[in-house]
Design an enzyme around this catalytic site. Structure first.
Site, mmCIF file in Angstrom:
data_model
loop_
_atom_site.group_PDB
_atom_site.id
_atom_site.type_symbol
_atom_site.label_atom_id
_atom_site.label_comp_id
_atom_site.label_asym_id
_atom_site.label_seq_id
_atom_site.Cartn_x
_atom_site.Cartn_y
_atom_site.Cartn_z
ATOM 1 N N ASP A 66 0.976 -1.181 0.240
ATOM 2 C CA ASP A 66 0.030 0.112 0.250
ATOM 3 C C ASP A 66 1.393 1.528 0.253
ATOM 4 O O ASP A 66 2.109 1.323 0.013
ATOM 5 C CB ASP A 66 -0.882 -0.007 1.096
ATOM 6 C CG ASP A 66 -0.118 -0.525 2.554
ATOM 7 O OD1 ASP A 66 0.827 -0.338 2.531
ATOM 8 O OD2 ASP A 66 -0.846 -0.307 3.879
ATOM 9 N N GLU A 114 -9.825 -0.326 5.118
ATOM 10 C CA GLU A 114 -10.301 -0.632 6.247
ATOM 11 C C GLU A 114 -11.725 -1.011 7.414
ATOM 12 O O GLU A 114 -12.459 -1.412 6.142
ATOM 13 C CB GLU A 114 -10.990 1.148 6.390
ATOM 14 C CG GLU A 114 -9.027 1.932 5.596
ATOM 15 C CD GLU A 114 -8.357 2.195 7.383
ATOM 16 O OE1 GLU A 114 -7.797 1.645 8.255
ATOM 17 O OE2 GLU A 114 -7.504 3.443 7.276
ATOM 18 N N HIS A 148 -7.450 -3.056 10.764
ATOM 19 C CA HIS A 148 -6.873 -2.947 8.719
ATOM 20 C C HIS A 148 -5.885 -3.965 8.767
ATOM 21 O O HIS A 148 -4.960 -4.162 9.626
ATOM 22 C CB HIS A 148 -6.772 -1.830 8.431
ATOM 23 C CG HIS A 148 -5.597 -0.832 8.732
ATOM 24 N ND1 HIS A 148 -5.010 0.244 8.613
ATOM 25 C CD2 HIS A 148 -4.365 -1.093 9.104
ATOM 26 C CE1 HIS A 148 -4.302 0.558 8.907
ATOM 27 N NE2 HIS A 148 -3.808 -0.902 9.821
ATOM 28 N N ASN A 206 -7.099 -1.035 13.985
ATOM 29 C CA ASN A 206 -8.703 -0.856 13.948
ATOM 30 C C ASN A 206 -8.880 -2.411 13.285
ATOM 31 O O ASN A 206 -9.735 -2.737 12.770
ATOM 32 C CB ASN A 206 -9.059 0.474 13.170
ATOM 33 C CG ASN A 206 -8.351 0.819 11.668
ATOM 34 O OD1 ASN A 206 -7.162 -0.284 11.975
ATOM 35 N ND2 ASN A 206 -8.347 1.423 11.178
HETATM 36 P P1 PGA Z 1 2.901 -1.109 12.186
HETATM 37 O O1 PGA Z 1 1.563 -1.068 11.254
HETATM 38 O O2 PGA Z 1 3.389 -2.813 12.067
HETATM 39 O O3 PGA Z 1 3.441 0.168 11.788
HETATM 40 O O4 PGA Z 1 2.192 -1.526 13.780
HETATM 41 C C1 PGA Z 1 0.320 -2.034 11.000
HETATM 42 C C2 PGA Z 1 -0.373 -2.007 9.614
HETATM 43 O O5 PGA Z 1 -1.217 -0.435 10.388
HETATM 44 O O6 PGA Z 1 -0.869 -1.989 9.534
#
Ligand code: PGA
Length: 245
Positions: A67, A143, A138, A136
């Protein structure tokens, strides 16, 4: 869905790095898709170390970035682009033509999505997808509420993603949308690893594994994939029921 629990972040990251190395050893032209972020950072470092030590040739690998933040240029060190280039791709010497990262500055983002879908399909699909999980639930920028049957798309980011996303940037940036592979891509990947570490991820890991599959908690889709593995450290596992572990 399998669940694998490791002593700590180091052990977890070393195992995921070994998975990447094994994949490339067995299939030198593999299609690898990864998330950026705090979770896979050490995996990237260890993959580079192990590939140098064991002389693993990444020159035929295709790399797909999961992404990107829309409107954030690749030179910004908070972008997913920057993360991949600087923590993984340059060191692995994957040829530029085989690296596919969303251009989040493109004037036609829908075209970026179609391009990415076409590349993945022409390559015969993703062999290994390595993702993290947001607070959350995701995966990538899929999302809460997103349909499971989407491929690449542009999305308005959830307030929690916008707020937590600030941690990646050294100076303030205007974040509002993301461009991301979809959960249909996840379902179509031959193998998916979801990694998480630390106490703060314990609740989202519990929900991923123990709650009913629902679009309002995108990571729950992992339960539906036959070759999915949740790889976590002991801290991220501490809220799981004993019978789950
Ligand atoms: P992080 O992000 O590895 O920085 O905790 C995880 C995500 O938001 O997919």
């Amino acid at each position: 869905m399998q669940i694998k629990i490791y002593k700590d972040y180091q052990a977890l990251s070393a195992t995921v790095a070994d998975e990447i190395i094994e994949l490339v050893k067995n299939k030198p032209d593999a299609v690898l898709c990864m998330a950026s972020g705090s979770t896979p950072l050490l995996t990237c470092t260890l993959t580079v170390e192990k590939s140098v030590k064991n002389n693993i040739d990444f020159s035929r690998v295709t790399f797909i970035g999961l992404d990107e933040w829309v409107g954030v240029p690749p030179q910004n060190d908070g972008s997913c682009h920057w993360f991949f280039q600087n923590h993984l791709l340059q060191a692995l010497k994957i040829p530029a033509a085989q690296i596919h990262l969303f251009d989040a500055m493109a004037s036609n983002l829908n075209e970026e999505c179609s391009k990415m879908d076409k590349i993945i399909s022409e390559k015969g699909g993703i062999d290994l997808m390595i993702v993290g999980i947001g607070m959350n639930g995701h995966i990538g920028f899929n999302e809460p509420g997103i349909s499971f049957d989407k491929r690449s798309h542009i999305i308005n980011l959830d307030p929690m993603t916008l707020s937590i996303g600030k941690k990646y940037f050294n100076s303030p940036v205007a974040l509002s949308k993301g461009i991301t592979l979809g959960l249909q891509h996840l379902m179509e990947s031959k193998k998916v690893i979801l990694m998480a570490n630390g106490n703060k991820k314990a609740d989202v890991i519990r929900r991923t594994i123990e709650e009913t599959v629902h679009t309002y908690f995108p990571a729950s889709i992992m339960q539906m994939h036959l070759q999915s593995v949740i790889m976590i450290d002991e801290e991220a596992a501490f809220k799981l029921k004993d019978e789950t572990k």
